[in-house]
Design an enzyme around this catalytic site. Structure first.
Site, PDB file in Angstrom:
ATOM      1  N   GLU B 291     -37.686 -68.638 -49.165  1.00 29.39           N
ATOM      2  CA  GLU B 291     -36.638 -69.140 -50.050  1.00 29.39           C
ATOM      3  C   GLU B 291     -36.976 -68.849 -51.516  1.00 29.39           C
ATOM      4  O   GLU B 291     -36.110 -68.449 -52.296  1.00 29.39           O
ATOM      5  CB  GLU B 291     -36.452 -70.649 -49.826  1.00 29.39           C
ATOM      6  CG  GLU B 291     -35.061 -71.125 -50.152  1.00 29.39           C
ATOM      7  CD  GLU B 291     -34.708 -72.436 -49.454  1.00 29.39           C
ATOM      8  OE1 GLU B 291     -35.364 -72.780 -48.447  1.00 29.39           O
ATOM      9  OE2 GLU B 291     -33.778 -73.095 -49.908  1.00 29.39           O
ATOM     10  N   GLU B 294     -36.295 -65.333 -52.134  1.00 30.88           N
ATOM     11  CA  GLU B 294     -34.858 -65.077 -52.264  1.00 30.88           C
ATOM     12  C   GLU B 294     -34.366 -65.488 -53.656  1.00 30.88           C
ATOM     13  O   GLU B 294     -33.599 -64.766 -54.304  1.00 30.88           O
ATOM     14  CB  GLU B 294     -34.112 -65.868 -51.180  1.00 30.88           C
ATOM     15  CG  GLU B 294     -32.677 -65.432 -50.991  1.00 30.88           C
ATOM     16  CD  GLU B 294     -31.959 -66.250 -49.926  1.00 30.88           C
ATOM     17  OE1 GLU B 294     -32.632 -66.973 -49.156  1.00 30.88           O
ATOM     18  OE2 GLU B 294     -30.721 -66.157 -49.860  1.00 30.88           O
ATOM     19  N   CYS B 316     -31.887 -75.816 -45.329  1.00 33.22           N
ATOM     20  CA  CYS B 316     -32.686 -76.399 -44.241  1.00 33.22           C
ATOM     21  C   CYS B 316     -31.987 -77.551 -43.556  1.00 33.22           C
ATOM     22  O   CYS B 316     -32.361 -77.942 -42.466  1.00 33.22           O
ATOM     23  CB  CYS B 316     -34.057 -76.865 -44.695  1.00 33.22           C
ATOM     24  SG  CYS B 316     -34.374 -76.657 -46.397  1.00 33.22           S
ATOM     25  N   SER B 336     -28.689 -70.182 -49.117  1.00 31.29           N
ATOM     26  CA  SER B 336     -29.848 -69.349 -48.824  1.00 31.29           C
ATOM     27  C   SER B 336     -29.733 -68.869 -47.388  1.00 31.29           C
ATOM     28  O   SER B 336     -29.275 -69.594 -46.515  1.00 31.29           O
ATOM     29  CB  SER B 336     -31.115 -70.185 -48.993  1.00 31.29           C
ATOM     30  OG  SER B 336     -32.159 -69.616 -48.261  1.00 31.29           O
ATOM     31  N   LYS B 375     -29.992 -81.565 -35.825  1.00 34.32           N
ATOM     32  CA  LYS B 375     -30.877 -80.501 -35.351  1.00 34.32           C
ATOM     33  C   LYS B 375     -30.536 -80.123 -33.908  1.00 34.32           C
ATOM     34  O   LYS B 375     -30.767 -79.010 -33.478  1.00 34.32           O
ATOM     35  CB  LYS B 375     -32.341 -80.936 -35.433  1.00 34.32           C
ATOM     36  CG  LYS B 375     -32.885 -80.983 -36.847  1.00 34.32           C
ATOM     37  CD  LYS B 375     -33.230 -79.618 -37.391  1.00 34.32           C
ATOM     38  CE  LYS B 375     -33.620 -79.737 -38.870  1.00 34.32           C
ATOM     39  NZ  LYS B 375     -33.521 -78.478 -39.585  1.00 34.32           N
ATOM     40  N   GLU B 378     -27.909 -77.716 -34.388  1.00 37.32           N
ATOM     41  CA  GLU B 378     -28.441 -76.470 -34.934  1.00 37.32           C
ATOM     42  C   GLU B 378     -29.078 -75.614 -33.834  1.00 37.32           C
ATOM     43  O   GLU B 378     -28.891 -74.399 -33.777  1.00 37.32           O
ATOM     44  CB  GLU B 378     -29.485 -76.768 -36.014  1.00 37.32           C
ATOM     45  CG  GLU B 378     -29.981 -75.517 -36.729  1.00 37.32           C
ATOM     46  CD  GLU B 378     -31.250 -75.792 -37.527  1.00 37.32           C
ATOM     47  OE1 GLU B 378     -31.136 -76.079 -38.719  1.00 37.32           O
ATOM     48  OE2 GLU B 378     -32.338 -75.725 -36.937  1.00 37.32           O
ATOM     49  N   GLU B 383     -26.677 -67.803 -33.308  1.00 41.25           N
ATOM     50  CA  GLU B 383     -27.435 -66.881 -34.168  1.00 41.25           C
ATOM     51  C   GLU B 383     -28.942 -67.110 -34.038  1.00 41.25           C
ATOM     52  O   GLU B 383     -29.736 -66.227 -34.313  1.00 41.25           O
ATOM     53  CB  GLU B 383     -27.110 -67.066 -35.657  1.00 41.25           C
ATOM     54  CG  GLU B 383     -25.660 -67.135 -36.061  1.00 41.25           C
ATOM     55  CD  GLU B 383     -25.121 -68.541 -35.973  1.00 41.25           C
ATOM     56  OE1 GLU B 383     -24.630 -68.870 -34.867  1.00 41.25           O
ATOM     57  OE2 GLU B 383     -25.182 -69.305 -36.936  1.00 41.25           O
ATOM     58  N   CYS B 527     -34.528 -86.284 -45.148  1.00 42.26           N
ATOM     59  CA  CYS B 527     -34.847 -86.450 -43.724  1.00 42.26           C
ATOM     60  C   CYS B 527     -35.486 -87.798 -43.415  1.00 42.26           C
ATOM     61  O   CYS B 527     -35.368 -88.303 -42.309  1.00 42.26           O
ATOM     62  CB  CYS B 527     -35.788 -85.345 -43.267  1.00 42.26           C
ATOM     63  SG  CYS B 527     -35.164 -83.716 -43.655  1.00 42.26           S
TER      64      CYS B 527
END
Lengths: 405, 597
Positions: B291, B294, B316, B336, B375, B378, B383, B527
């Site tokens: 990150e 980037e 994230c 990102s 999550k 996710e 992908e 979190c």
């Protein structure tokens, strides 16, 4: 002595022309041409006119609170939700004389400085709604609504709003929620609608019958009005009389009549029937046993029989009280909005207890639970609906009308 | 001002409710619908009723504001029976369900029932007096309006446990402004649910789960699936543990919030059947490498005068990514492209680690212990796999982990501390603070600064991006140095909870403010306040967890991601460089426009 129904013709509705002929909108002209808004409020306050929806709060005081608020937007609402079983006074007003309500609303909006008014009507009142819509249109066409009313620089937009007919939406804060497009549930008070109502702006919510009195008071003066009826509960009242009487129907009487007199006006007890008790004020009303029939129902503080919304139900001795109890509690359970625990769950449990009472399965446990539930509903609910649901039941116990209790 | 509660004088601030004052002074008042995260309560449960000298009858302490001269009574005969009768009413609708309920033992309704001594099925006729048919009728009655929604990968709803407290409605509305929930029907049929009971279609943050007092809304459990896998000896079971859960899981075993139980979690996982336990925090360091790279890339482009998209958003938080895809798809280029730490670690396990140890990736089962319900969603994104199989196989929340430990009868508190397996088990302080709002930002800045300047960062703590404030802003100045020819200013913002994120986005879109790098976490405080964390939760508990996380960072010798030895090693051995071919393939991802058209 009649104020509200003096010009009514049975079976006909006073249209715009009829209403003008009997002196309609003269009061509004007087207000807009000659009176300051503060004078209007003062006059109504002096008349001691009390809210006819049931609570009996002074209309003048309510207007005064909102009138003195400095705010860019205020609202004026007429409550024509009338969902109390046994009541048909506001509905009849809307059907027979819609302009009377509108005139009161326009005067009220002027007095408190509201530029937007809503008439909240129970959506099941098709006929009344139709008449009111026509009346509103006539007002707009004759410059009694809209911009610069009667060249007075006073603007008012008035809209009719059809509720879905929920009982709780007759409660002012739930009505406001419903108007805002939200779920019809009561709000926390305070703040009261006068401080923070529709869209959080100062708002007057008045019952339709109350507003129908306003024009007469302006025309004839507060002093004249205060002379009618009882000093602390002046004026006339519409009574929806039903049950075991000769001529059930709507009656306008001054507020100094005893229950007996009201029954007599409706033709007396139906022949061949005997009165078991009278219920005053709909399903949430008090029970009047025979020995109290000479009481005067009123809005006075500490009245033995609070007049409530003015429904008079004569129950004959032939009726099974247990079944009546069931119909009451059925109504309150069905109409509970489901917000708070005691009302949502309590009315449901109460209903099953009364069901067992009707079927003969009522036992000692039920008796204990019944008293617990009555106390819980009476003392711990969010809004008055919970309290209302046990008013009559408490009287049934008080007068020992059912031996199992 | 001063007010009296039960004849004792206490200090109170104007605007506080009676309940707040009582809580501050440890005076117990039962509550079910009120929650300190959710603003002024609606007064639905009637548990907190009290008497005062200024009101007639009983009033709700959660809604009544204090005023001068107020005298409150919190206990007497009427108050006691008001609470008891109302609780009995709720219990009458609820009793008998505990034995098969996942929240058994951790349920606010149950706790209160025990506290007030509700042990009889009052208001419900004794079942033994009923015939079979009548019993069946009763049962059918109570299940008539039952709604079970398990159509999404993250959240499970079963309204037979619902007590209509409406916390979920408020959490969704107030904290996340998503407004998934509302009230359906009225009277006894009143249901809290989605409009018209359509299946839940939200960002799966799980704040409704975290605030539900019973088991009406829980995470969609993967325990059964995991149990089956654990019995399968042909598979290699590899666990990973999220940075934040090691500070929270102890709460379920009676420890103070913030107690570090990393070692016990590792041992417990091995007892449950883990073959290897890796650390998601290692992948957090990796995320920072990618990150920061980037970000530096985008900044360099800007300096060169080329087109670069700013601000860059972190990616994230899976709920945040889904929120952008559903509500602001035009901002997808700003996200990102880095995968979340969970996804990075899972993909590396099935490629790098599998290669190294000569294991068929199909034989690996990746299981992660997360703070988060999203999550689970996710992990199902197509992908994040090799096209055939998904990288992460099973996600369990901290709560599910706790439940498993308790079910298996593991004596958690007396476990010996274990250690993460090598290769992907070393982490830096920068990875640890991922668990808190502002952590990703701070970690990224530590690395970006040193990589741009080639100099060591003097003050490593970026205090201005820490704390519980909804939106935090700062400007970081990276001075001229031997590696960078000019001074660079990086404007950063950190937001948590969608209500603040949405405000920030709107401000950015309308040009009110400009940023280079923005970190967004959907849950309160990030979190550590996630939807899968142990309950109860409130700001006090979150503050303790947050403090523990930063204390841990401070105590570590390696506090920058690029100094993590295993991160260095994996770049040397395998990935070569941040943003390189393998990194792009294994550590980055793409997004989809999911806005309802």
């Amino acid at each position: 002595m009649k104020i509200l129904t003096k010009d009514w013709v049975i079976g006909e509705s006073l249209n715009f022309q009829d209403y003008l002929k009997v002196g309609g909108y003269k009061a509004l002209r007087k207000v807009l041409k000659k009176m300051k808004s503060t004078e209007v409020v003062a006059e109504l306050k002096k008349s001691k006119l009390q809210g006819r929806g049931g609570a009996g709060f002074s209309l003048g005081s309510k207007w005064e609170i909102v009138a003195t608020k400095k705010c860019d937007q205020k609202y004026f609402i007429c409550n024509l939700d009338e969902s109390e079983p046994g009541n048909f006074k506001d509905k009849s007003l809307g059907e027979n004389s819609p302009h009377q309500i509108l005139e009161g609303m326009i005067i009220g909006a002027y007095a408190v400085g509201a530029s937007k008014a809503f008439l909240y009507i129970n959506g099941t009142f098709a006929m009344a709604g139709q008449k009111i819509e026509q009346a509103i249109e006539d007002c707009y066409q004759n410059n009694l609504l809209g911009k610069n009313i009667l060249a007075s620089k006073f603007d008012l937009e008035l809209e009719i709003f059809y509720g879905a007919g929920a009982y709780i939406c007759g409660e002012e804060s739930a009505l406001i929620n419903s108007l805002e497009g939200k779920r019809g549930e009561p709000r926390l008070k305070p703040p009261y609608p006068c401080d923070s109502g529709l869209f959080r702006k100062p708002t007057v919510v008045n019952n339709a019958e109350t507003l129908a009195n306003v024009a007469w008071i302006i025309e004839n003066g507060a002093v004249e009005f205060a002379k009618i009826g009882k000093p602390d509960s002046p004026g006339t009242k519409l009574f929806s009389v039903d049950g075991a009487v000769e001529r059930p129907g709507l009656y306008e009487l001054t507020m100094d009549n005893t229950i007996e007199q009201i029954i007599r006006t409706a033709g007396g007890v139906k022949e061949g029937f005997e009165i078991q008790f009278i219920q005053v004020g709909g399903s949430s009303g008090r029970i009047v046993p025979r020995f109290l029939l000479s009481e005067i129902p009123s809005y006075s503080r500490g009245a033995v029989i609070p007049i409530g919304s003015g429904a008079i139900l004569a129950v004959s001795a032939n009726e099974d009280l247990k079944k009546i109890l069931l119909s009451w509690i059925n109504f309150f359970q069905r109409e509970s909005c489901g917000k708070c625990v005691p009302c949502r769950e309590g009315t449901f449990r109460l209903k099953s207890i009364i069901e067992r009472l009707v079927s003969g399965d009522f036992d000692q446990n039920d008796r204990q639970d019944l008293h617990k539930l009555i106390w819980t509903l009476d003392n711990t609910t969010f809004c008055p609906l919970g309290k209302f649901s046990v008013v009559a039941l408490k009287d049934v116990i008080r007068y020992k009308m059912i031996k199992e209790f | 001002m001063e007010i009296k509660i039960d004849d004792k004088t206490y200090r109170a601030k104007a605007g506080q409710t009676i309940l707040e004052v009582c809580r501050e002074n440890k005076i117990f008042i039962p509550t079910l619908c009120e929650h300190s995260d959710l603003g002024l309560s609606e007064g639905v449960c009637r548990m907190c009723l009290v008497k005062t000298n200024k009101h007639r009858g009983l009033v709700t302490s959660c809604q009544t504001k204090v005023e001068a001269g107020l005298e409150v009574i919190t206990e007497d005969f009427d108050i006691e029976r008001a609470r008891r009768y109302n609780l009995e009413l709720l219990w009458a609708d609820h009793a008998g369900k505990c034995s098969f309920c996942v929240s058994n033992g951790n349920c606010e309704l149950q706790t209160l029932a025990i506290k007030l001594g509700i042990d009889v099925d009052d208001f419900v006729p004794n079942e033994k007096d009923f015939s079979k048919e009548e019993q069946l009728k009763l049962l059918k009655n109570s299940l008539k309006n039952r709604v079970v929604d398990d159509k999404n990968p993250s959240i499970h709803r079963d309204n037979q446990y619902c007590i209509e407290c409406r916390r979920c409605i408020k959490a969704c509305q107030l904290i996340q402004t998503i407004d998934s929930y509302g009230v359906n029907y009225r009277n006894i049929k009143t249901n809290v649910g989605t409009p018209g009971e359509i299946p839940l279609d939200c960002i799966y943050c799980g704040q409704c789960v975290a605030h539900c007092p019973t088991a009406a809304i829980t995470e969609k459990s993967n325990i059964k699936k995991l149990d089956e896998v654990l019995l399968n000896s042909e598979k290699i079971k590899i666990f990973q543990v999220a940075p934040s859960v090691r500070f929270t899981i102890g709460e379920a075993f009676g420890l103070e919030p913030g107690t570090l139980v990393e070692g016990k979690i590792i041992t417990a996982l091995r007892k449950l059947g883990a073959d290897l336990v890796f650390d998601t925090t290692f992948a957090a360091d990796l995320t920072i490498m990618e990150e920061a790279n980037e970000l530096i890339g985008r900044i360099k482009k800007k300096i060169r005068g080329e087109e670069a998209i700013f601000p860059m958003f972190t990616s994230c938080c899976p709920s945040w990514v889904l929120y952008v895809e559903k509500y602001y798809p035009e901002l997808i280029p700003n996200l990102s492209s880095c995968r979340s730490p969970q996804a990075m670690l899972s993909s590396l396990i099935k490629t790098y680690y599998a290669d190294q140890k000569n294991i068929q990736p199909e034989n690996i089962v990746n299981i992660s212990v997360m703070s988060c319900t999203a999550k689970k969603y996710e992990a199902q994104r197509s992908e994040l796999g090799d096209g055939k199989n998904l990288d992460t196989d099973i996600v369990i929340t901290a709560n599910e982990f706790i439940r498993m430990v308790k079910q298996k009868g593991i004596d958690f508190l007396n476990l010996k501390d274990g250690k993460f397996n090598k290769t992907m088990g070393v982490s830096s302080g920068a990875g640890v603070i991922f668990g808190s709002t502002g952590g990703v930002m701070e970690a990224a800045l530590r690395t970006a600064y040193e990589q741009i300047t080639c100099d060591e960062l003097g003050k490593i703590d970026f205090e201005e991006v820490r704390g519980s404030k909804g939106i935090k802003q700062s400007e970081i100045i990276i001075p001229k140095s031997r590696c960078s020819v000019q001074e660079i200013k990086i404007k950063v913002a950190v937001a948590h909870e969608i209500r603040y994120a949405r405000k920030l986005i709107e401000d950015i879109k309308t040009g009110k403010c400009e940023f280079d790098f923005v970190e967004i976490m959907v849950c309160p405080s990030g979190c550590l306040g996630g939807g899968g964390q142990p309950t109860p939760v409130n700001e006090e508990i979150r503050a303790k967890r947050r403090k523990a996380i930063y204390d841990r960072d401070k105590g570590l010798s390696i506090r920058k991601s690029h100094e993590n030895s295993e991160v260095k090693k994996i770049y040397e051995d395998f990935l070569k460089e941040p943003g390189g071919y393998l990194s792009e393939k294994l550590l980055h991802t793409s997004y989809v426009d999911r806005k309802r058209k």
